[in-house]
Scaffold this motif. Structure first.
Motif, PDB file in Angstrom:
ATOM      1  N   ASN A  23      64.609  49.421 -11.333  1.00 41.24           N
ATOM      2  CA  ASN A  23      65.282  48.158 -11.385  1.00 41.24           C
ATOM      3  C   ASN A  23      65.557  47.792 -10.182  1.00 41.24           C
ATOM      4  N   GLU A  24      66.582  47.031  -9.216  1.00 44.36           N
ATOM      5  CA  GLU A  24      66.112  46.875  -8.168  1.00 44.36           C
ATOM      6  C   GLU A  24      66.282  47.569  -7.679  1.00 44.36           C
ATOM      7  N   LYS A  25      67.792  48.639  -8.050  1.00 45.31           N
ATOM      8  CA  LYS A  25      67.874  50.214  -6.681  1.00 45.31           C
ATOM      9  C   LYS A  25      66.878  51.089  -7.254  1.00 45.31           C
ATOM     10  N   ASP A  26      66.870  51.542  -8.674  1.00 41.97           N
ATOM     11  CA  ASP A  26      65.937  52.673  -8.932  1.00 41.97           C
ATOM     12  C   ASP A  26      65.041  51.913  -9.079  1.00 41.97           C
ATOM     13  N   ASN A  27      63.485  51.943  -7.501  1.00 52.63           N
ATOM     14  CA  ASN A  27      62.547  50.654  -8.070  1.00 52.63           C
ATOM     15  C   ASN A  27      61.510  51.537  -8.351  1.00 52.63           C
ATOM     16  N   VAL A  28      61.670  52.666  -8.730  1.00 53.34           N
ATOM     17  CA  VAL A  28      60.111  54.153  -8.494  1.00 53.34           C
ATOM     18  C   VAL A  28      59.939  54.901  -9.836  1.00 53.34           C
ATOM     19  N   LEU A  29      59.274  54.984 -11.002  1.00 55.38           N
ATOM     20  CA  LEU A  29      59.755  55.441 -11.747  1.00 55.38           C
ATOM     21  C   LEU A  29      58.941  57.040 -11.114  1.00 55.38           C
ATOM     22  N   GLY A  70      58.430  49.147  -8.606  1.00 60.15           N
ATOM     23  CA  GLY A  70      58.768  47.864  -8.686  1.00 60.15           C
ATOM     24  C   GLY A  70      58.480  47.067  -7.734  1.00 60.15           C
ATOM     25  N   PRO A  71      58.274  45.758  -8.014  1.00 65.73           N
ATOM     26  CA  PRO A  71      57.540  44.444  -7.656  1.00 65.73           C
ATOM     27  C   PRO A  71      57.560  44.963  -5.844  1.00 65.73           C
ATOM     28  N   ASN A  72      59.155  44.902  -5.811  1.00 65.16           N
ATOM     29  CA  ASN A  72      59.653  45.202  -3.978  1.00 65.16           C
ATOM     30  C   ASN A  72      59.009  46.339  -3.325  1.00 65.16           C
ATOM     31  N   VAL A  73      58.487  46.999  -4.026  1.00 65.73           N
ATOM     32  CA  VAL A  73      57.973  49.051  -3.371  1.00 65.73           C
ATOM     33  C   VAL A  73      56.939  48.236  -2.454  1.00 65.73           C
ATOM     34  N   ILE A 122      62.118  60.554 -14.005  1.00 68.26           N
ATOM     35  CA  ILE A 122      63.556  59.684 -13.519  1.00 68.26           C
ATOM     36  C   ILE A 122      62.685  58.520 -12.382  1.00 68.26           C
ATOM     37  N   ALA A 123      64.132  57.233 -12.281  1.00 69.45           N
ATOM     38  CA  ALA A 123      63.935  56.784 -11.443  1.00 69.45           C
ATOM     39  C   ALA A 123      64.743  56.511 -10.921  1.00 69.45           C
ATOM     40  N   VAL A 124      64.332  56.163  -8.943  1.00 67.67           N
ATOM     41  CA  VAL A 124      64.810  56.365  -7.928  1.00 67.67           C
ATOM     42  C   VAL A 124      64.618  55.346  -6.628  1.00 67.67           C
ATOM     43  N   PRO A 125      64.907  55.200  -6.253  1.00 68.26           N
ATOM     44  CA  PRO A 125      64.720  53.930  -4.861  1.00 68.26           C
ATOM     45  C   PRO A 125      63.462  55.058  -4.391  1.00 68.26           C
ATOM     46  N   GLU A 126      62.783  53.825  -3.761  1.00 67.15           N
ATOM     47  CA  GLU A 126      61.763  54.007  -2.904  1.00 67.15           C
ATOM     48  C   GLU A 126      62.618  55.168  -1.938  1.00 67.15           C
ATOM     49  N   SER A 127      62.956  54.761  -1.696  1.00 68.67           N
ATOM     50  CA  SER A 127      63.320  55.468   0.543  1.00 68.67           C
ATOM     51  C   SER A 127      63.906  56.912  -0.361  1.00 68.67           C
ATOM     52  N   ASP A 128      63.496  57.046  -1.198  1.00 65.53           N
ATOM     53  CA  ASP A 128      64.323  58.962  -1.537  1.00 65.53           C
ATOM     54  C   ASP A 128      63.208  59.372  -1.966  1.00 65.53           C
TER      55      ASP A 128
END
Ligand code: MN
Length: 340
Positions: A23-29, A70-73, A122-128
């Motif tokens: 999703n928008e926050k957790d944007n990388v699977l 995700g689309p914003n990555v 696990i889904a996480v923000p790209e920045s992590d």
């Protein structure tokens, strides 16, 4: 997908859970490939980790491959091998505003306060996510996480070339710290109760070692520090008498770093701190140290290969934890893999 969950202390189960969606926050699977077992995971399993909440999918040493973006990555792409930051913070509280998100007022550590990496995805923000060096295997890459903990403690200690460092404890934590500390100073004393661990410490760059069961600890510290005590002491043993021993071993204007999680009271006296004007500082988790650890690998100053002694597939996590409990001397780092 499969996951390993600690339902409550002493109860580990292999379960089927929904695969996460980005999703928008957790944007990388991330498709997991390796997850380390840390002393703190064993503590959560046995109910001795004061920070943990249950039930919990544990695992904070999280290595995998980007499976979906995700689309914003911006920077990551499918197929990138990464390690995931275990610390999540709010960004707005007092510690976060001071740049210390590792002690955020709303701290959530993956695998401790929120679900971690013992699951297939696990889904996480790209920045992590931090991209792994090519030369490092996924299993060895797990060791980046403990390395960040070590860098944090040496940073909190403001370790410099002229320091005389005491590392109290030569186990998993102590050996990780030694690997970092010896790049910053050369006068390093390692104390432990096991001769084989002390021999390993010596081979890894310790100048002096003390077996605290066979030798007079304070007498030896003074002998190895020109009679004045250390300038920095780091507690990597985290046992009942650690703090008092370190306060005694440290000389005037020194720094004492604590890393323990025990909630049992321990006796110290103020005069040791006041008279020597010691700085007693905690070191928790890590604060933006993944990039530093990876830089050191690229620079060739940090070699993480050879630290992992055993691997088990995630589906045999129970066996892995039981094996850890045997305290077999061959055990170094145990890593769960996902090729089952
Ligand atoms: Mn760890």
């Amino acid at each position: 997908m499969k996951a390993v969950r600690i339902v409550k202390p002493e109860q580990l189960e292999l379960i089927e859970v929904e695969k996460p969606v980005i999703n928008e926050k957790d944007n990388v699977l991330i498709r997991m490939t390796a997850a380390g077992i840390c002393g703190s995971d064993v503590g959560i399993y046995h109910g001795t980790n004061a920070a943990a909440t249950y039930p919990r999918i544990i695992g904070h040493e999280i290595v995998g491959v980007v499976d979906q973006v995700g689309p914003n990555v911006q920077n990551l792409k499918v197929g990138d091998r990464v390690i995931v930051n275990q610390v999540t913070s709010c960004g707005e509280c007092y510690p976060c505003r001071k740049g210390r998100g590792n002690v955020c007022d709303h701290l959530a550590v993956r695998g401790v306060h929120i679900d971690g990496g013992y699951r297939e995805f696990i889904a996480v923000p790209e920045s992590d996510c931090y991209i792994l060096p090519d030369q490092l295997s996924d299993v060895d890459a797990v060791m980046i996480e403990p390395t960040t903990i070590a860098i944090q403690s040496c940073t909190r200690a403001q370790l410099e070339q002229e320091d005389m460092l005491l590392l109290y404890g030569a186990g998993a934590l102590g050996s990780s710290i030694l690997r970092i500390a010896r790049q910053m100073c050369s006068h390093i004393i390692v104390a432990d109760i096991m001769d084989d661990k002390l021999a390993e410490a010596k081979a890894a760059g310790a100048k002096y070692t003390i077996n605290t069961q066979k030798e007079d600890f304070l007498e030896k510290v003074l002998e190895y520090t020109h009679g004045r005590g250390t300038t920095v002491s780091i507690d990597a043993a985290c046992v009942k008498d650690s703090l008092l021993n370190l306060l005694k071993a440290t000389g005037n204007a020194g720094r004492v770093i604590t890393m323990g999680f025990s909630t049992a009271p321990t006796e110290v006296n103020q005069f040791l701190i006041t008279s020597k004007e010691l700085d007693v500082r905690g070191s928790r988790l890590q604060n933006k140290m993944f990039g530093k650890a990876i830089e050191m690998i690229h620079a060739g100053t940090l070699n993480l290969s050879g630290s992992v002694s055993h691997t088990f597939p995630l589906t045999k996590a129970q066996e892995a934890f039981d094996f850890l409990d045997t305290r077999d001397p061959s055990i170094r780092k145990i890593v769960l893999t996902f090729d089952f």
